[in-house]
Design a protein around this motif. Structure first.
Motif, PDB file in Angstrom:
ATOM      1  N   PHE A  80      60.782  78.223 -14.910  1.00  0.00           N
ATOM      2  CA  PHE A  80      59.537  77.273 -15.764  1.00  0.00           C
ATOM      3  C   PHE A  80      58.670  76.574 -14.818  1.00  0.00           C
ATOM      4  O   PHE A  80      57.585  76.397 -15.230  1.00  0.00           O
ATOM      5  CB  PHE A  80      60.276  76.280 -16.759  1.00  0.00           C
ATOM      6  N   CYS A  81      59.286  75.887 -13.897  1.00  0.00           N
ATOM      7  CA  CYS A  81      58.356  75.191 -12.888  1.00  0.00           C
ATOM      8  C   CYS A  81      57.837  75.907 -11.967  1.00  0.00           C
ATOM      9  O   CYS A  81      56.528  75.941 -11.611  1.00  0.00           O
ATOM     10  CB  CYS A  81      59.315  74.016 -12.476  1.00  0.00           C
ATOM     11  N   ALA A  82      58.493  76.362 -10.959  1.00  0.00           N
ATOM     12  CA  ALA A  82      57.882  77.110 -10.041  1.00  0.00           C
ATOM     13  C   ALA A  82      56.980  78.510 -10.116  1.00  0.00           C
ATOM     14  O   ALA A  82      56.089  78.495  -9.546  1.00  0.00           O
ATOM     15  CB  ALA A  82      59.015  77.495  -8.811  1.00  0.00           C
ATOM     16  N   SER A  95      56.182  71.137 -14.908  1.00  0.00           N
ATOM     17  CA  SER A  95      56.856  70.133 -14.029  1.00  0.00           C
ATOM     18  C   SER A  95      58.229  69.854 -14.789  1.00  0.00           C
ATOM     19  O   SER A  95      58.254  69.868 -15.866  1.00  0.00           O
ATOM     20  CB  SER A  95      55.725  69.123 -13.592  1.00  0.00           C
ATOM     21  N   LEU A  96      59.096  69.260 -13.990  1.00  0.00           N
ATOM     22  CA  LEU A  96      60.403  68.941 -14.415  1.00  0.00           C
ATOM     23  C   LEU A  96      60.183  67.182 -14.545  1.00  0.00           C
ATOM     24  O   LEU A  96      59.939  66.567 -13.808  1.00  0.00           O
ATOM     25  CB  LEU A  96      61.420  69.147 -13.240  1.00  0.00           C
ATOM     26  N   GLY A  97      60.464  66.870 -15.892  1.00  0.00           N
ATOM     27  CA  GLY A  97      60.251  65.525 -16.023  1.00  0.00           C
ATOM     28  C   GLY A  97      61.570  64.639 -15.997  1.00  0.00           C
ATOM     29  O   GLY A  97      61.330  63.299 -15.796  1.00  0.00           O
ATOM     30  N   PHE A 149      64.242  68.335 -19.021  1.00  0.00           N
ATOM     31  CA  PHE A 149      63.079  68.333 -19.991  1.00  0.00           C
ATOM     32  C   PHE A 149      61.727  68.607 -19.012  1.00  0.00           C
ATOM     33  O   PHE A 149      61.431  68.064 -17.834  1.00  0.00           O
ATOM     34  CB  PHE A 149      62.754  66.425 -20.263  1.00  0.00           C
ATOM     35  N   LEU A 150      60.854  69.533 -19.485  1.00  0.00           N
ATOM     36  CA  LEU A 150      59.634  69.551 -18.964  1.00  0.00           C
ATOM     37  C   LEU A 150      58.552  69.518 -19.826  1.00  0.00           C
ATOM     38  O   LEU A 150      58.082  70.129 -20.759  1.00  0.00           O
ATOM     39  CB  LEU A 150      59.698  71.517 -18.817  1.00  0.00           C
TER      40      LEU A 150
END
Ligand code: CO
Length: 136
Positions: A22-24, A29-31, A45-46
């Motif tokens: 999901f991020c890379a 971004s990772l919240g 959480f994203l």
């Protein structure tokens, strides 16, 4: 009263791998990450404008998320709506015949209170209602 879509939860068998995807790869971004022992769930959480994607993974191979993964291998798990009156909404929905997976709301992530509507009453979709703590 329902105010907004708080998050969409995806059950994942490998949390680190899902965060990387999901991020890379997808660019979110990772919240943050939080363990919710009352639900035997580890969450990430994203945030994305207006709402969040919540990745959910079982803690220690136990709990309802593990059961979901055993059955389905992963996938969309629930929608969560924020309410400003959880007790009032639960009472109103109960009066209309809706069933909940627990008798009373319990602790969720970030000091919130949560309860889940039974998926059988929503065409198979698990619905979470959350009331966030008052901001100091
Ligand atoms: Co949730």
């Amino acid at each position: 009263m329902i105010k907004r879509l708080d998050h969409i939860a995806v059950a994942v068998p490998d949390l680190d791998r899902a965060i990387t995807r999901f991020c890379a790869d997808l660019g979110l971004s990772l919240g943050g990450q939080e363990d919710v022992p009352s639900q035997s769930t580890r969450t990430a959480f994203l945030p994305i404008p207006g709402t969040r994607i919540e990745l959910v993974h079982p803690m220690e191979g136990k709990g309802p998320i593990q059961g979901f993964l055993d059955k389905k291998g992963g996938g969309l798990h629930h929608l969560c709506f924020e309410t400003d009156d959880l007790a009032g909404d639960v009472a109103t929905l109960r009066a209309k015949g809706y069933r909940f997976t627990t008798e009373n709301p319990g602790p969720g992530a970030h000091g919130s209170l949560v309860i889940f509507l039974h998926p059988k009453d929503f065409d198979g979709v698990l619905i979470e209602l959350v009331q966030l703590p008052e901001k100091p």
